[in-house]
Design a protein around this motif. Structure first.
Motif, PDB file in Angstrom:
ATOM      1  N   PHE A 355       0.843  -1.201   0.000  1.00  0.00           N
ATOM      2  CA  PHE A 355       0.000   0.000   0.000  1.00  0.00           C
ATOM      3  C   PHE A 355       0.880   1.254   0.000  1.00  0.00           C
ATOM      4  O   PHE A 355       0.678   2.179  -0.782  1.00  0.00           O
ATOM      5  N   ALA A 356       1.877   1.280   0.886  1.00  0.00           N
ATOM      6  CA  ALA A 356       2.740   2.448   1.001  1.00  0.00           C
ATOM      7  C   ALA A 356       3.479   2.724  -0.307  1.00  0.00           C
ATOM      8  O   ALA A 356       3.606   3.878  -0.740  1.00  0.00           O
ATOM      9  N   ASP A 357       3.939   1.665  -0.938  1.00  0.00           N
ATOM     10  CA  ASP A 357       4.655   1.821  -2.203  1.00  0.00           C
ATOM     11  C   ASP A 357       3.723   2.376  -3.278  1.00  0.00           C
ATOM     12  O   ASP A 357       4.109   3.262  -4.059  1.00  0.00           O
ATOM     13  N   ALA A 358       2.496   1.895  -3.319  1.00  0.00           N
ATOM     14  CA  ALA A 358       1.526   2.359  -4.315  1.00  0.00           C
ATOM     15  C   ALA A 358       1.212   3.839  -4.119  1.00  0.00           C
ATOM     16  O   ALA A 358       1.216   4.629  -5.071  1.00  0.00           O
ATOM     17  N   VAL A 359       0.939   4.240  -2.864  1.00  0.00           N
ATOM     18  CA  VAL A 359       0.610   5.643  -2.587  1.00  0.00           C
ATOM     19  C   VAL A 359       1.793   6.553  -2.896  1.00  0.00           C
ATOM     20  O   VAL A 359       1.657   7.586  -3.548  1.00  0.00           O
ATOM     21  N   ALA A 360       2.976   6.168  -2.409  1.00  0.00           N
ATOM     22  CA  ALA A 360       4.159   7.004  -2.610  1.00  0.00           C
ATOM     23  C   ALA A 360       4.478   7.186  -4.081  1.00  0.00           C
ATOM     24  O   ALA A 360       4.874   8.275  -4.522  1.00  0.00           O
ATOM     25  N   THR A 361       4.294   6.115  -4.878  1.00  0.00           N
ATOM     26  CA  THR A 361       4.571   6.198  -6.314  1.00  0.00           C
ATOM     27  C   THR A 361       3.666   7.220  -6.983  1.00  0.00           C
ATOM     28  O   THR A 361       4.119   8.068  -7.767  1.00  0.00           O
ATOM     29  N   VAL A 362       2.367   7.166  -6.681  1.00  0.00           N
ATOM     30  CA  VAL A 362       1.408   8.092  -7.283  1.00  0.00           C
ATOM     31  C   VAL A 362       1.666   9.518  -6.814  1.00  0.00           C
ATOM     32  O   VAL A 362       1.689  10.472  -7.608  1.00  0.00           O
ATOM     33  N   VAL A 363       1.866   9.710  -5.505  1.00  0.00           N
ATOM     34  CA  VAL A 363       2.063  11.050  -4.964  1.00  0.00           C
ATOM     35  C   VAL A 363       3.326  11.687  -5.536  1.00  0.00           C
ATOM     36  O   VAL A 363       3.330  12.861  -5.916  1.00  0.00           O
ATOM     37  N   ARG A 364       4.407  10.930  -5.595  1.00  0.00           N
ATOM     38  CA  ARG A 364       5.652  11.479  -6.131  1.00  0.00           C
ATOM     39  C   ARG A 364       5.487  11.910  -7.584  1.00  0.00           C
ATOM     40  O   ARG A 364       6.009  12.945  -8.005  1.00  0.00           O
ATOM     41  N   ALA A 365       4.741  11.139  -8.348  1.00  0.00           N
ATOM     42  CA  ALA A 365       4.528  11.480  -9.757  1.00  0.00           C
ATOM     43  C   ALA A 365       3.805  12.812  -9.884  1.00  0.00           C
ATOM     44  O   ALA A 365       4.138  13.647 -10.736  1.00  0.00           O
ATOM     45  N   HIS A 366       2.809  13.030  -9.033  1.00  0.00           N
ATOM     46  CA  HIS A 366       2.079  14.297  -9.072  1.00  0.00           C
ATOM     47  C   HIS A 366       2.927  15.433  -8.529  1.00  0.00           C
ATOM     48  O   HIS A 366       2.882  16.564  -9.040  1.00  0.00           O
ATOM     49  N   ALA A 367       3.697  15.171  -7.488  1.00  0.00           N
ATOM     50  CA  ALA A 367       4.509  16.225  -6.874  1.00  0.00           C
ATOM     51  C   ALA A 367       5.537  16.777  -7.849  1.00  0.00           C
ATOM     52  O   ALA A 367       5.918  17.949  -7.772  1.00  0.00           O
ATOM     53  N   ARG A 368       5.998  15.962  -8.768  1.00  0.00           N
ATOM     54  CA  ARG A 368       6.992  16.425  -9.735  1.00  0.00           C
ATOM     55  C   ARG A 368       6.439  17.530 -10.638  1.00  0.00           C
ATOM     56  O   ARG A 368       7.205  18.299 -11.225  1.00  0.00           O
ATOM     57  N   ARG A 384       2.489   4.443   7.665  1.00  0.00           N
ATOM     58  CA  ARG A 384       3.422   3.684   6.833  1.00  0.00           C
ATOM     59  C   ARG A 384       3.832   4.467   5.587  1.00  0.00           C
ATOM     60  O   ARG A 384       4.158   3.898   4.547  1.00  0.00           O
ATOM     61  N   LEU A 385       3.766   5.815   5.684  1.00  0.00           N
ATOM     62  CA  LEU A 385       4.108   6.658   4.543  1.00  0.00           C
ATOM     63  C   LEU A 385       5.264   7.591   4.879  1.00  0.00           C
ATOM     64  O   LEU A 385       5.313   8.745   4.448  1.00  0.00           O
ATOM     65  N   SER A 386       6.202   7.087   5.670  1.00  0.00           N
ATOM     66  CA  SER A 386       7.315   7.926   6.110  1.00  0.00           C
ATOM     67  C   SER A 386       8.148   8.436   4.953  1.00  0.00           C
ATOM     68  O   SER A 386       8.829   9.462   5.066  1.00  0.00           O
ATOM     69  N   GLU A 387       8.075   7.773   3.806  1.00  0.00           N
ATOM     70  CA  GLU A 387       8.836   8.201   2.631  1.00  0.00           C
ATOM     71  C   GLU A 387       8.384   9.590   2.152  1.00  0.00           C
ATOM     72  O   GLU A 387       9.147  10.324   1.524  1.00  0.00           O
ATOM     73  N   LEU A 388       7.113   9.948   2.496  1.00  0.00           N
ATOM     74  CA  LEU A 388       6.587  11.240   2.060  1.00  0.00           C
ATOM     75  C   LEU A 388       6.871  12.343   3.062  1.00  0.00           C
ATOM     76  O   LEU A 388       6.744  13.530   2.735  1.00  0.00           O
ATOM     77  N   ALA A 389       7.204  11.993   4.283  1.00  0.00           N
ATOM     78  CA  ALA A 389       7.407  12.992   5.330  1.00  0.00           C
ATOM     79  C   ALA A 389       8.644  13.829   5.044  1.00  0.00           C
ATOM     80  O   ALA A 389       9.639  13.344   4.489  1.00  0.00           O
TER      81      ALA A 389
END
Length: 466
Positions: A355-368, A384-389
């Motif tokens: 789940f975390a990998d899926a969310v982070a992948t989508v969010v990072r794509a939009h953030a760019r 479980r989304l510490s990668e976005l913090a």
């Protein structure tokens, strides 16, 4: 009085006059002849008490924005300030652009007075169809964080100016938003807090503070306070304080302008032996029987005449030379930002493993894309989304209501984003989201990016504490 002070006085008097006329009159709207019972509404409706201070603030914000030195976007936190907003809209021509029957002449003002409080479907409170209406004021307490979110998407030289009531400052959303500004360094927001001493029916708490205590209160929250008393200090002093506040804000200093103004100022001081001025009785119209009570008719005529409408309008009801020049010197920018083309969907070569990998992948794509932000109540790691913090495009504040308004403001200025929170805390967002949906269905509401909400922790067994 000269320069901006003279222009502001003309604008203020015109707004106050049109606002009071909307509430009370159905004919003889320019007072070209003595006021009689047939000229007055049998059942006047509307909120007067906040009009004098709100109109004063709007006049100065519009004039300062008109200089071109900075673009000031006013937002009205109090829904009851809609009377002043509609008056300003009629004067500037923004209202006739939305509703052609409200022309800027005597007949158009007659139509407006007779239509109020319905106003041809726009209603009597803050409307998104007119300048200063990008925030729906009925969402009490949300204007300050909404302004903060809008400032995140602002262009250089733009300052968001939320006009807040002192009662709003008692709400948890506004109270938390003063601190939340620390999570958004450099956002150009200059709040004007309208201290008129009363909520709808009782004294407010903030206005009761002494000057020293008020300044200390702001300083403790990290804000530099500037204070002006209306009308005692005059238009020139207010304009100077506002201009300095804008300069400080653009320089990165968090600044708030406290505007003291007696509730109902310039209206009747007393009615039927009861004090009105500076009391909760000024919240709505104090003259409810002016159509049948000769003393109230006389009082209404004196009230309206005090704004000297003959100096403001021509015989045909058009703005006179002085008022027309003042209106031409104003600017009324809105929040609506440029619309970007929809981004293509992110595609990956491998399947997300969690789940975390899926969310982070989508969010990072939009953030760019550069116009996208994540808002979260300090729960990204827990979710479980510490990668976005800790990203430059992430805001974490432990207050869902504040984050919801910040996202709504960011959307209103053209930005896109997502609010990520626990499912168990979602009810805290319900009131704001419902109000936002209502606003988007109101006449004149501009299209905005979607309000995206990601809820996590479904089924967790922590219901006793969450």
């Amino acid at each position: 009085m000269s320069g901006p002070g003279q222009k502001a006085d003309l604008l203020w008097r015109a707004q106050a006059y049109v606002a009071a006329a909307q509430i009370h009159l159905q004919d003889n709207v320019l007072l070209r002849r003595p006021l009689g019972p047939g000229h007055v509404k049998a059942r006047p409706a509307g909120h007067w008490g906040t009009v004098p201070g709100t109109a004063w603030a709007l006049a100065h914000v519009a004039l300062l924005s008109g200089t071109g030195d900075a673009e000031l976007v006013p937002l009205l936190g109090a829904g009851h300030a809609g009377v002043a907003q509609i008056a300003a809209g009629w004067l500037t021509g923004h209202l006739v652009a939305a509703r052609p029957q409200f022309t800027r002449d005597e007949q158009g003002l007659v139509n407006l007075c007779r239509s109020f409080p319905e106003v041809a479907g726009l209603g009597s409170e803050v409307t998104p169809a007119l300048p200063a209406g990008d925030f729906l004021g009925g969402r009490l307490g949300g204007c300050l964080p909404f302004a903060q979110g809008a400032a995140l998407a602002s262009s250089p030289g733009r300052v968001i100016v939320p006009v807040l009531g002192d009662g709003e400052c008692e709400t948890p959303t506004t109270a938390a938003a003063w601190l939340a500004a620390h999570a958004l360094p450099g956002t150009p927001v200059l709040p004007i807090v309208h201290l008129n001493g009363f909520r709808m029916g009782a004294p407010s708490l903030l206005a009761d503070l002494t000057e020293q205590a008020l300044t200390a209160y702001a300083a403790g929250l990290g804000w530099h306070a500037r204070t002006v008393t209306v009308p005692d200090d005059g238009h020139e002093a207010f304009h100077t304080e506002l201009a300095q506040g804008v300069a400080d804000t653009l320089a990165g200093r968090r600044t708030v302008l406290f505007m003291r103004c007696v509730k109902g100022w310039s209206g009747p001081a007393a009615v039927n032996g009861q004090q009105v001025l500076g009391t909760a009785r000024a919240h709505k119209t104090p003259l409810t029987r002016a159509a049948c009570d000769s003393a109230q008719t006389y009082a209404l005529e004196g009230w309206l005449s005090s704004y000297r409408p003959q100096e403001l309008f021509t015989d045909g009801g058009h703005p006179g030379p002085g008022l027309a020049a003042s209106l031409a010197a104003t600017a009324w920018p809105r929040l609506t930002g440029p619309r970007r083309a929809p981004l293509p969907r992110a595609t990956g070569q491998q399947q997300p493993v969690s789940f975390a990998d899926a969310v982070a992948t989508v969010v990072r794509a939009h953030a760019r894309a550069g116009d996208f932000r994540v808002f979260s109540p300090d729960e990204l790691a827990s979710n479980r989304l510490s990668e976005l913090a800790g990203q430059a495009w992430t805001t974490e504040v432990l207050a869902e209501e504040v984050l919801g308004e910040q996202l709504a403001g960011f959307n209103a200025a053209g930005g896109r984003g997502v609010l990520i929170s626990y499912e168990a805390f979602a009810p805290l967002l319900a009131t704001g989201i419902i109000s936002l949906l209502k606003q988007q269905r109101m006449p004149g509401a501009a299209p905005r990016p979607s309000f995206n909400l990601l809820l996590t922790s479904y089924g967790w067994q922590n219901t006793y504490t969450h």
